[in-house]
Scaffold this motif. Structure first.
Motif, PDB file in Angstrom:
ATOM      1  N   GLU A 119       0.832  -1.207   0.000  1.00 44.48           N
ATOM      2  CA  GLU A 119       0.000   0.000   0.000  1.00 44.48           C
ATOM      3  C   GLU A 119       0.863   1.252   0.000  1.00 44.48           C
ATOM      4  O   GLU A 119       0.562   2.231  -0.695  1.00 44.48           O
ATOM      5  N   LEU A 120       1.936   1.239   0.775  1.00 42.75           N
ATOM      6  CA  LEU A 120       2.848   2.385   0.799  1.00 42.75           C
ATOM      7  C   LEU A 120       3.531   2.570  -0.550  1.00 42.75           C
ATOM      8  O   LEU A 120       3.750   3.698  -0.997  1.00 42.75           O
ATOM      9  N   LEU A 121       3.860   1.484  -1.206  1.00 42.91           N
ATOM     10  CA  LEU A 121       4.517   1.568  -2.513  1.00 42.91           C
ATOM     11  C   LEU A 121       3.616   2.222  -3.558  1.00 42.91           C
ATOM     12  O   LEU A 121       4.108   2.820  -4.524  1.00 42.91           O
ATOM     13  N   LYS A 122       2.301   2.136  -3.360  1.00 42.16           N
ATOM     14  CA  LYS A 122       1.349   2.731  -4.300  1.00 42.16           C
ATOM     15  C   LYS A 122       1.092   4.208  -4.007  1.00 42.16           C
ATOM     16  O   LYS A 122       0.584   4.927  -4.873  1.00 42.16           O
ATOM     17  N   ALA A 123       1.427   4.663  -2.809  1.00 44.61           N
ATOM     18  CA  ALA A 123       1.118   6.037  -2.398  1.00 44.61           C
ATOM     19  C   ALA A 123       1.911   7.047  -3.226  1.00 44.61           C
ATOM     20  O   ALA A 123       3.106   6.886  -3.463  1.00 44.61           O
ATOM     21  N   GLU A 124       1.240   8.106  -3.666  1.00 46.62           N
ATOM     22  CA  GLU A 124       1.858   9.092  -4.543  1.00 46.62           C
ATOM     23  C   GLU A 124       2.950   9.900  -3.846  1.00 46.62           C
ATOM     24  O   GLU A 124       3.871  10.392  -4.499  1.00 46.62           O
ATOM     25  N   ASP A 125       2.835  10.059  -2.529  1.00 50.45           N
ATOM     26  CA  ASP A 125       3.816  10.880  -1.815  1.00 50.45           C
ATOM     27  C   ASP A 125       4.957  10.045  -1.226  1.00 50.45           C
ATOM     28  O   ASP A 125       5.734  10.544  -0.417  1.00 50.45           O
ATOM     29  N   VAL A 126       5.060   8.782  -1.628  1.00 50.40           N
ATOM     30  CA  VAL A 126       6.109   7.888  -1.107  1.00 50.40           C
ATOM     31  C   VAL A 126       7.114   7.555  -2.204  1.00 50.40           C
ATOM     32  O   VAL A 126       6.740   7.160  -3.313  1.00 50.40           O
ATOM     33  N   ILE A 127       8.383   7.733  -1.886  1.00 50.12           N
ATOM     34  CA  ILE A 127       9.469   7.269  -2.744  1.00 50.12           C
ATOM     35  C   ILE A 127      10.118   6.093  -2.018  1.00 50.12           C
ATOM     36  O   ILE A 127      10.392   6.163  -0.817  1.00 50.12           O
ATOM     37  N   SER A 128      10.365   5.015  -2.730  1.00 48.30           N
ATOM     38  CA  SER A 128      10.830   3.787  -2.088  1.00 48.30           C
ATOM     39  C   SER A 128      12.243   3.396  -2.534  1.00 48.30           C
ATOM     40  O   SER A 128      12.633   3.614  -3.683  1.00 48.30           O
ATOM     41  N   ILE A 129      12.981   2.825  -1.590  1.00 44.31           N
ATOM     42  CA  ILE A 129      14.342   2.358  -1.847  1.00 44.31           C
ATOM     43  C   ILE A 129      14.502   0.974  -1.222  1.00 44.31           C
ATOM     44  O   ILE A 129      14.242   0.791  -0.029  1.00 44.31           O
ATOM     45  N   SER A 130      14.920  -0.003  -2.004  1.00 45.36           N
ATOM     46  CA  SER A 130      15.267  -1.314  -1.473  1.00 45.36           C
ATOM     47  C   SER A 130      16.767  -1.375  -1.238  1.00 45.36           C
ATOM     48  O   SER A 130      17.545  -0.820  -2.026  1.00 45.36           O
ATOM     49  N   LEU A 131      17.171  -2.045  -0.180  1.00 39.12           N
ATOM     50  CA  LEU A 131      18.583  -2.163   0.153  1.00 39.12           C
ATOM     51  C   LEU A 131      19.067  -3.591  -0.099  1.00 39.12           C
ATOM     52  O   LEU A 131      18.704  -4.519   0.631  1.00 39.12           O
ATOM     53  N   ASN A 132      19.820  -3.780  -1.144  1.00 43.14           N
ATOM     54  CA  ASN A 132      20.416  -5.089  -1.451  1.00 43.14           C
ATOM     55  C   ASN A 132      19.396  -6.225  -1.488  1.00 43.14           C
ATOM     56  O   ASN A 132      19.690  -7.349  -1.063  1.00 43.14           O
ATOM     57  N   ASN A 133      18.209  -5.935  -1.961  1.00 43.70           N
ATOM     58  CA  ASN A 133      17.218  -7.006  -2.105  1.00 43.70           C
ATOM     59  C   ASN A 133      16.182  -6.611  -3.155  1.00 43.70           C
ATOM     60  O   ASN A 133      15.939  -5.425  -3.396  1.00 43.70           O
ATOM     61  N   LEU A 134      15.551  -7.629  -3.740  1.00 45.28           N
ATOM     62  CA  LEU A 134      14.568  -7.426  -4.809  1.00 45.28           C
ATOM     63  C   LEU A 134      13.206  -7.995  -4.440  1.00 45.28           C
ATOM     64  O   LEU A 134      12.409  -8.322  -5.306  1.00 45.28           O
ATOM     65  N   GLU A 135      12.942  -8.096  -3.141  1.00 44.72           N
ATOM     66  CA  GLU A 135      11.682  -8.682  -2.707  1.00 44.72           C
ATOM     67  C   GLU A 135      10.489  -7.834  -3.136  1.00 44.72           C
ATOM     68  O   GLU A 135       9.412  -8.342  -3.425  1.00 44.72           O
ATOM     69  N   TYR A 136      10.663  -6.505  -3.174  1.00 44.27           N
ATOM     70  CA  TYR A 136       9.607  -5.584  -3.608  1.00 44.27           C
ATOM     71  C   TYR A 136      10.111  -4.752  -4.782  1.00 44.27           C
ATOM     72  O   TYR A 136      11.309  -4.490  -4.903  1.00 44.27           O
TER      73      TYR A 136
END
Length: 270
Positions: A119-136
């Motif tokens: 749900e957070l990944l879909k939010a317009e005001d959220v920028i996401s960063i994964s650290l050494n993983n590709l789970e999301y």
């Protein structure tokens, strides 16, 4: 050596047998195994990099372990691979301005909060960063481990890569200067968690959301969702690392709003 590091060692940690890779590397480099254990237990280096470091040890230092010297050597090994990241950082500040930033580390608990994280990944005001993983599937993928480069590049993600592991030119990859984002002291702290949090500290983000920052347990099965990331951790190592990250996050929280999406040993103890 790569197969031993990535496959055999995973089994070896649970069903111990035979000789230690650290002892083997120490033997061929004619030095005390304490250096190999010190570098390998950082959990930041491939077995190939540990071998490179052992080959750099001065002859007069080989017979007796010197922790201060080992840290200086480790920092020299990584910090001499630098890059000018000023333009990328300035651009990043604009992109992250007044945004919520979701940082997803590879802790096991990211599997428990999948719905909330998605749900957070879909939010317009959220920028996401994964650290050494590709789970999301996230906006950015931070890579600080040499053994993760090939997998990361194949993912076609927008990659933020630390200069200390960059080995050439990559497409769709921004290189950040290792020296600018680590914490140096008696020990060098240079995990993706440390580097990403230091970067966020230098932006005007609205809120930092942490997922998968589980903390360290002596039970290696509790630390990461990916079995290949497991490394043995002693009571002392677990305590020291958890205290460091807890204090760092508390310090940053004085300047930035921080919220844990998954429970963590780094959370303040009431």
């Amino acid at each position: 050596m790569e197969l031993i590091d990535q496959v055999i060692n995973v089994i070896h940690k649970e069903k111990y047998w035979g000789y230690s890779v650290e002892y083997y590397l120490s033997s061929i480099n004619k030095c005390t195994p304490s250096y190999a254990a010190h570098f390998y237990n950082k959990h930041m280096l491939s077995i190939e990099q540990v071998a490179e470091l052992l080959g750099m040890i001065d002859d007069e230092k080989k017979n007796s372990f010197d922790k201060v010297y080992a840290e200086e050597l480790y920092l020299e090994y990584n910090a001499n691979k630098y890059a000018d990241d000023s333009s990328f950082i300035e651009n990043m500040k604009k992109i992250f301005d007044n945004k919520r930033v979701l940082i997803i580390a590879p802790g096991k608990k990211i599997l428990e909060k999948r719905e909330e994280i998605n749900e957070l990944l879909k939010a317009e005001d959220v920028i996401s960063i994964s650290l050494n993983n590709l789970e999301y599937s996230t906006d950015y993928l931070m890579v600080t481990r040499a053994d993760f480069i090939d997998e990361a590049v194949k993912s076609n993600s927008r990659i933020i890569m630390s200069s200390h592991i960059a080995r050439g030119k990559y497409e769709n990859v921004s290189i950040i200067d290792y020296r600018n984002w680590i914490i140096k002291g008696e020990k060098t702290y240079d995990s993706a968690g440390v580097m990403s949090l230091n970067m966020m500290r230098n932006t005007n983000v609205k809120e930092i959301l942490l997922a998968g920052f589980d903390g360290f347990s002596v039970d290696i099965n509790n630390n990461y969702y990916d079995k290949s990331l497991r490394r043995p951790v002693s009571d002392e190592q677990a305590y020291t690392r958890n205290e460091f990250y807890r204090n760092m996050i508390q310090d940053i929280s004085k300047e930035k709003k921080i919220r844990f999406i998954t429970t963590s040993l780094y959370q303040e103890v009431n």
